[in-house]
Write an enzyme that holds these catalytic residues in place. Structure first.
Site, PDB file in Angstrom:
ATOM      1  N   GLU A 180       0.817  -1.257   0.108  1.00 27.41           N
ATOM      2  CA  GLU A 180      -0.113   0.019  -0.054  1.00 27.41           C
ATOM      3  C   GLU A 180       0.984   1.333  -0.183  1.00 27.41           C
ATOM      4  O   GLU A 180       0.405   2.303  -0.726  1.00 27.41           O
ATOM      5  CB  GLU A 180      -0.781   0.145   1.145  1.00 27.41           C
ATOM      6  CG  GLU A 180      -2.343   0.886   0.928  1.00 27.41           C
ATOM      7  CD  GLU A 180      -3.384   0.863   1.936  1.00 27.41           C
ATOM      8  OE1 GLU A 180      -3.131   0.052   3.136  1.00 27.41           O
ATOM      9  OE2 GLU A 180      -3.939   1.553   2.125  1.00 27.41           O
ATOM     10  N   ASP A 181       1.978   1.302   0.745  1.00 34.21           N
ATOM     11  CA  ASP A 181       2.751   2.347   0.876  1.00 34.21           C
ATOM     12  C   ASP A 181       3.838   2.646   0.224  1.00 34.21           C
ATOM     13  O   ASP A 181       4.530   3.762   0.458  1.00 34.21           O
ATOM     14  CB  ASP A 181       3.023   2.727   2.382  1.00 34.21           C
ATOM     15  CG  ASP A 181       1.617   2.759   3.248  1.00 34.21           C
ATOM     16  OD1 ASP A 181       0.542   3.250   2.750  1.00 34.21           O
ATOM     17  OD2 ASP A 181       1.599   2.587   4.597  1.00 34.21           O
TER      18      ASP A 181
END
Ligand code: MN
Length: 717
Positions: free
Chosen positions: A76-77
């Protein structure tokens, strides 16, 4: 501050054969891709996955879970892709990380309490591997521990979500320490005043409370030692949130909440637990109704313990839990600690029925030696019969498994269902019969001029959609029957030189309506349209005396006398139309179906369903969308017209013989037409009224036996 070596040590300590390499590699990868990122606290981002992995190690999870914990935010990051994770760490790690990422994207921020249960179920249903949920819980716990760095509005949002979704999941999975911490910290952010008030009251008497804890612990220890039982005794404060809940739910003042402190006695064996219970009860008087034996009857999440409440040394209520070390481990890590658990008893049958996964746990227990394998086999299927989907606004709707966009549309609103023309699922157009799965976002496309279709009945799953579609069709049919009935009445009345519209408003009309057993003129007209009442029957009520002979003009031949009473077939039929109870049925004049014939129905514009023989040429030409399944009912009391041809040498009395045979076979002649050919052959075309194909075949074979008859056959058209 936790370091990777602390985690490796912890894992090696509880599981000496564990594969530490995968944890090491996950750490290095995570450090590399998160490099340069910081948290709101100013710390390097890596601290977060490290803390999460540390929590997982404390819960004795397997190396794969801990590696996935270290990697849980990388997809996600950071720029890392799931494919990369799979190549480096294998499918299992990738699957778990993807699961955590998927759940992180759920729009849980809407704080409607009534949605909480659906959201919880949804989360559990979407995580097909229990480790996904455990990582998500550890992630949330660490985020709650560092929530002070967020803005106040964000704090409240996250805290509410934690209280609604995550704390109950922790409880459901039996991880009570985590449930307590999540509840308590959510409480602190959501109701800081109430939190502080309770905290102050607890701290105010802290010295006295500590002394009290030591006193009770001392008494218990002394007694256990006297019985040669090695025991660990803990005294702890209950979480402030549960004290608050007790004050609110039972309307108590703080002073009246006695059991702020709970005690726990931990022993080696189950017999010792029961012995300790006896000792405690001989020491202090038990409050009977408060005793619970979760050892004999474990909670669905495997939690086991004896719970009792007694009147303690100072005359106050004291809650005491008694359990073994193994049971204590289960209570700490929930079902994740299950493989440490060896002294299982019988699992309550109802419990195992409700939770298939518990049964799996029990079944697999003997075959599975190590934790890795165990966890791999724990699948979450707590709610196999439901799916959870989102509206475009992020609201959750619960539907039965197999439900379609049409079910969803009717759940939103009847109008949305009625006018639904299409659906987008996760942004893509799908057929209305598309099967929805948990996590889908469903967007219904409506159009003012669109109406429900009978086909929808073939795939909808909810009672609501089904009944609304039926209701709509019924109304439509009634409207159609009304139009048709009105036309038929007008025609019949005109034939008798009467004006239907004038008579409709006449004072005689209500009596006529009542005569037929209807409540309104519309019902009577609709009944004519359905074919249940003939227009002539209605006309007759307005013609005081009518000669019956006028109706059926007898044919002038001998045959008509022999035919006897020709029953006019009423329009009522013995046909079942799939999915519809009450619909106007007509029979194709072209092929004249008889019970027993394979048949097929066609929906006609405004005239209900026409039934043809399955091989009828006309029927085959009609468009397949209008086709509908029909069947003969079991009992047929009706008769049906059918055309036959009898070919015979011409002789005196032939027709009389034919008529007699037909009459003896319980069939009726509806019409006859004969022609004599040059070769002295007679062709007799007859329309008979028969009750079934079997009946017809009997008639045909009797006719074949008539003297000089050459051929007898049913005509198709
Ligand atoms: Mn995270």
């Amino acid at each position: 501050m936790i370091r990777i070596n602390d985690i490796l040590d912890k894992v090696a300590e509880t599981n000496p054969e564990a594969d530490l390499d995968i944890i090491d590699r996950a750490y290095i990868f995570s450090a590399r891709v998160h490099d340069g990122q910081t948290r709101l606290s100013g710390e390097p981002y890596l601290m977060h996955p490290l803390e999460v992995a540390g929590l997982l190690a404390d819960m004795n999870l397997d190396p794969v879970s801990i590696a996935a914990g270290l990697l849980h935010d990388v997809v996600e990051d950071t720029h890392a892709s799931p494919e990369e994770i799979e190549t480096i760490f294998g499918r299992e790690v990738q699957h778990i990380v993807s699961g955590v990422t998927k759940i992180s994207k759920l729009p849980f921020s809407s704080s409607q309490a009534r949605q909480a249960e659906s959201l919880r179920k949804m989360l559990l249903a979407m995580a097909d591997d229990i480790r996904v949920v455990l990582i998500k819980l550890a992630d949330r716990l660490h985020n709650m521990r560092t929530l002070q760095f967020h803005k106040e509005s964000k704090q409240k949002l996250i805290a509410q979500e934690t209280l609604d979704i995550y704390a109950p999941i922790a409880a459901r999975l039996g991880i009570y320490w985590m449930k307590n911490e999540l509840e308590n910290s959510s409480f602190k952010y959501l109701m800081p005043d109430e939190y502080d008030r309770i905290k102050e009251r607890v701290i105010a008497d802290i010295k006295e409370r500590e002394a009290y804890i030591e006193e009770v612990k001392g008494i218990i220890h002394e007694k256990m030692d006297a019985h040669q039982m090695k025991s660990e005794v803990l005294g702890r404060y209950k979480n402030y949130y549960s004290v608050y809940q007790k004050m609110v739910s039972q309307n108590l003042a703080f002073e009246d909440v006695y059991d702020i402190i709970a005690f726990r006695i931990i022993l080696d064996t189950i017999p010792q637990c029961y012995e300790a219970l006896g000792i405690v009860h001989s020491l202090w008087k038990p409050i009977d109704i408060k005793f619970k034996d979760y050892i004999a009857r474990p909670k669905p999440n495997m939690y086991q313990s004896l719970h009792t409440t007694v009147i303690g040394p100072r005359g106050e209520r004291v809650e005491i839990q008694i359990r073994t070390h193994d049971m204590d481990q289960v209570a700490k890590s929930g079902i994740a600690a299950h493989w440490h658990y060896k002294e299982g008893g019988e699992i309550d049958e109802n419990v195992s029925k409700r939770f298939a996964w518990i049964q799996n746990l029990v079944d697999n227990q003997e075959n599975i030696g190590n934790p890795d394998e165990f966890l791999e086999n724990v699948r979450i299927d707590l709610y196999p019969d439901e799916v959870y989907v989102f509206t475009p606004h992020g609201e959750v709707k619960t539907l039965p498994k197999g439900a379609t966009p049409v079910d969803f549309a009717f759940m939103i609103h009847t109008e949305v269902g009625n006018q639904c023309t299409g659906a987008k699922v996760n942004g893509r157009m799908v057929p209305l019969s598309h099967e929805l799965v948990t996590g889908d976002t469903v967007d219904i496309i409506t159009s003012k001029n669109h109406y429900p279709s009978k086909d929808w009945l073939n795939f909808v799953k909810t009672v609501k959609a089904r009944s609304r579609i039926r209701q709509w069709i019924k109304t439509q049919e009634k409207n159609r029957s009304l139009t048709l009935g009105r036309e038929m009445c007008e025609k019949a009345f005109r034939k008798h030189r009467l004006n239907f519209h004038t008579l409709l408003k006449s004072p005689e009309m209500p009596a006529v309506v009542e005569h037929f057993g209807f409540k309104s003129t519309d019902d009577l007209i609709a009944s004519v349209g359905y074919g249940k009442t003939t227009p002539l029957q209605v006309v007759r009520r307005f013609l005081p005396k009518m000669d019956d002979a006028e109706e059926d003009i007898p044919r002038d031949s001998i045959l008509n006398r022999l035919m006897g009473r020709v029953k006019k077939k009423p329009a009522k039929t013995e046909i079942l139309v799939k999915g519809l109870d009450d619909i106007l049925i007509r029979f194709g004049k072209c092929c004249q179906p008889v019970p027993g014939d394979p048949i097929i129905g066609y929906i006609t514009r405004g005239y209900g369903v026409t039934v043809h023989r399955a091989n009828c040429v006309n029927a085959l030409k009609m468009s397949p969308e209008r086709q509908i399944e029909v069947a003969w009912t079991e009992e047929n009391k009706e008769t049906y017209p059918v055309k036959i041809l009898v070919i015979s040498y011409d002789r005196v009395g032939l027709l009389a013989d034919i008529a007699t045979i037909i009459s003896k076979s319980d069939a009726n002649i509806v019409s006859v037409n004969t022609s004599t050919k040059e070769n002295q052959m007679v062709e007799s075309y007859l329309t008979l009224a028969v009750s079934s194909t079997a009946h017809l075949n009997r008639v045909l074979s009797s006719l074949r036996k008539i003297h000089m008859v050459q051929d007898v056959r049913r005509l198709n058209v």
